[in-house]
Design a protein around this motif. Sequence first.
Motif, PDB file in Angstrom:
ATOM      1  N   ASP A  67       1.036  -1.336  -0.074  1.00 20.39           N
ATOM      2  CA  ASP A  67       0.044   0.032   0.064  1.00 20.39           C
ATOM      3  C   ASP A  67       1.018   1.414  -0.095  1.00 20.39           C
ATOM      4  N   ASN A  68       2.110   1.106   0.362  1.00 21.57           N
ATOM      5  CA  ASN A  68       2.923   2.472   0.416  1.00 21.57           C
ATOM      6  C   ASN A  68       4.105   2.187  -0.097  1.00 21.57           C
ATOM      7  N   PHE A  69       4.336   1.595  -1.373  1.00 21.24           N
ATOM      8  CA  PHE A  69       5.380   1.205  -1.826  1.00 21.24           C
ATOM      9  C   PHE A  69       6.191   2.399  -2.560  1.00 21.24           C
ATOM     10  N   SER A  70       5.577   3.281  -2.738  1.00 18.57           N
ATOM     11  CA  SER A  70       6.077   4.564  -3.396  1.00 18.57           C
ATOM     12  C   SER A  70       6.879   5.214  -2.252  1.00 18.57           C
ATOM     13  N   THR A  71       6.100   5.299  -1.105  1.00 21.37           N
ATOM     14  CA  THR A  71       6.695   5.964   0.292  1.00 21.37           C
ATOM     15  C   THR A  71       7.957   5.164   0.484  1.00 21.37           C
TER      16      THR A  71
ATOM     17  N   LEU B  31      14.295   5.620   7.273  1.00 20.38           N
ATOM     18  CA  LEU B  31      13.811   5.359   8.507  1.00 20.38           C
ATOM     19  C   LEU B  31      12.872   6.559   8.574  1.00 20.38           C
ATOM     20  N   GLY B  32      12.945   7.657   8.022  1.00 20.01           N
ATOM     21  CA  GLY B  32      12.043   8.625   8.337  1.00 20.01           C
ATOM     22  C   GLY B  32      10.658   8.191   7.649  1.00 20.01           C
ATOM     23  N   THR B  33      10.123   7.251   6.949  1.00 16.12           N
ATOM     24  CA  THR B  33       9.124   6.754   6.268  1.00 16.12           C
ATOM     25  C   THR B  33       8.312   6.167   7.548  1.00 16.12           C
ATOM     26  N   TYR B  34       8.650   5.890   8.769  1.00 19.24           N
ATOM     27  CA  TYR B  34       7.783   5.290   9.781  1.00 19.24           C
ATOM     28  C   TYR B  34       6.870   6.516  10.283  1.00 19.24           C
ATOM     29  N   ARG B  35       7.400   7.855  10.233  1.00 18.72           N
ATOM     30  CA  ARG B  35       6.498   8.712  10.507  1.00 18.72           C
ATOM     31  C   ARG B  35       5.074   8.878   9.944  1.00 18.72           C
ATOM     32  N   THR B  36       5.285   8.978   8.765  1.00 17.20           N
ATOM     33  CA  THR B  36       4.069   9.088   7.609  1.00 17.20           C
ATOM     34  C   THR B  36       3.354   7.749   7.659  1.00 17.20           C
ATOM     35  N   LEU B  37       4.022   6.407   7.955  1.00 11.43           N
ATOM     36  CA  LEU B  37       3.049   5.568   7.996  1.00 11.43           C
ATOM     37  C   LEU B  37       2.356   5.291   9.394  1.00 11.43           C
ATOM     38  N   SER B  38       3.026   5.967  10.454  1.00  8.38           N
ATOM     39  CA  SER B  38       2.559   5.812  11.790  1.00  8.38           C
ATOM     40  C   SER B  38       1.157   6.712  11.658  1.00  8.38           C
ATOM     41  N   GLU B  39       1.350   7.919  11.153  1.00 12.47           N
ATOM     42  CA  GLU B  39       0.174   8.682  11.194  1.00 12.47           C
ATOM     43  C   GLU B  39      -1.035   8.323  10.311  1.00 12.47           C
ATOM     44  N   LEU B  40      -0.621   7.251   9.359  1.00 18.10           N
ATOM     45  CA  LEU B  40      -1.546   6.644   8.447  1.00 18.10           C
ATOM     46  C   LEU B  40      -2.405   5.596   9.138  1.00 18.10           C
TER      47      LEU B  40
END
Length: 214
Positions: free
Chosen positions: A6-10, A168-177
């Motif tokens: 679902d978040n491959f581009s991220t 590593l910064g992608t975790y913030r975006t995915l956590s918010e989602l």
Amino acid sequence: MNVLTDNFSTYGDGFLGTVELTVYSSVLALVLGFVMASFRVAPVGSFRVFGTAWVTVLRNTPLTLLFFAVLLGLPRFGLVLPFQVFAILALGCYTSAFICEALRSGINTVPKGQGEAARSLGMTFGQTLGLVVLPQAFRAVIPPVGSTLIALAKNSAIAGAFSVTELLGTYRTLSELGYNIVWTFVWIAVGYLIITLAISALFNVLERKWGIAR
């Protein structure tokens, strides 16, 4: 698995960001490390002092503090660059101190007679270092340089705290989602594993081709 699909581009943007940071910082670290290693063994005292100070300061400075110094300090002196460039400078300069010491240890493994023979033939210090000493030293330092660059790839995670796109910064975006934080970090770990294994494989090839047989 849906966290990845679902978040491959991220994840892809973060992965490519980490790869770019690693590649550019590695090039800078290798160049600066070579220069500083040359300074540390140079016959000119001021060069040796500068090389020693460079290594001493950077090896004993926390990387996070160096990021603050570069990203927040340099703009105060009128140097305004993209945050990614600042991150590359911080990572490259920090890692160059360890590359320098690895190269210097390799230089110390080369018998002194090699340098003396080169000088007796009329070679300058630069020619002796570049044509005689460093090619032999390089063969001895392939493993430690590879390990240092693997550490650089993992250290690049700090850049995410300074608005630089990295894995590593992608975790913030995915956590918010609202995605599962455990699986978010699992796929981040897989991304770092791919990068570090690629570096390890590259240096294994270099070691088999040019390394010293143990």
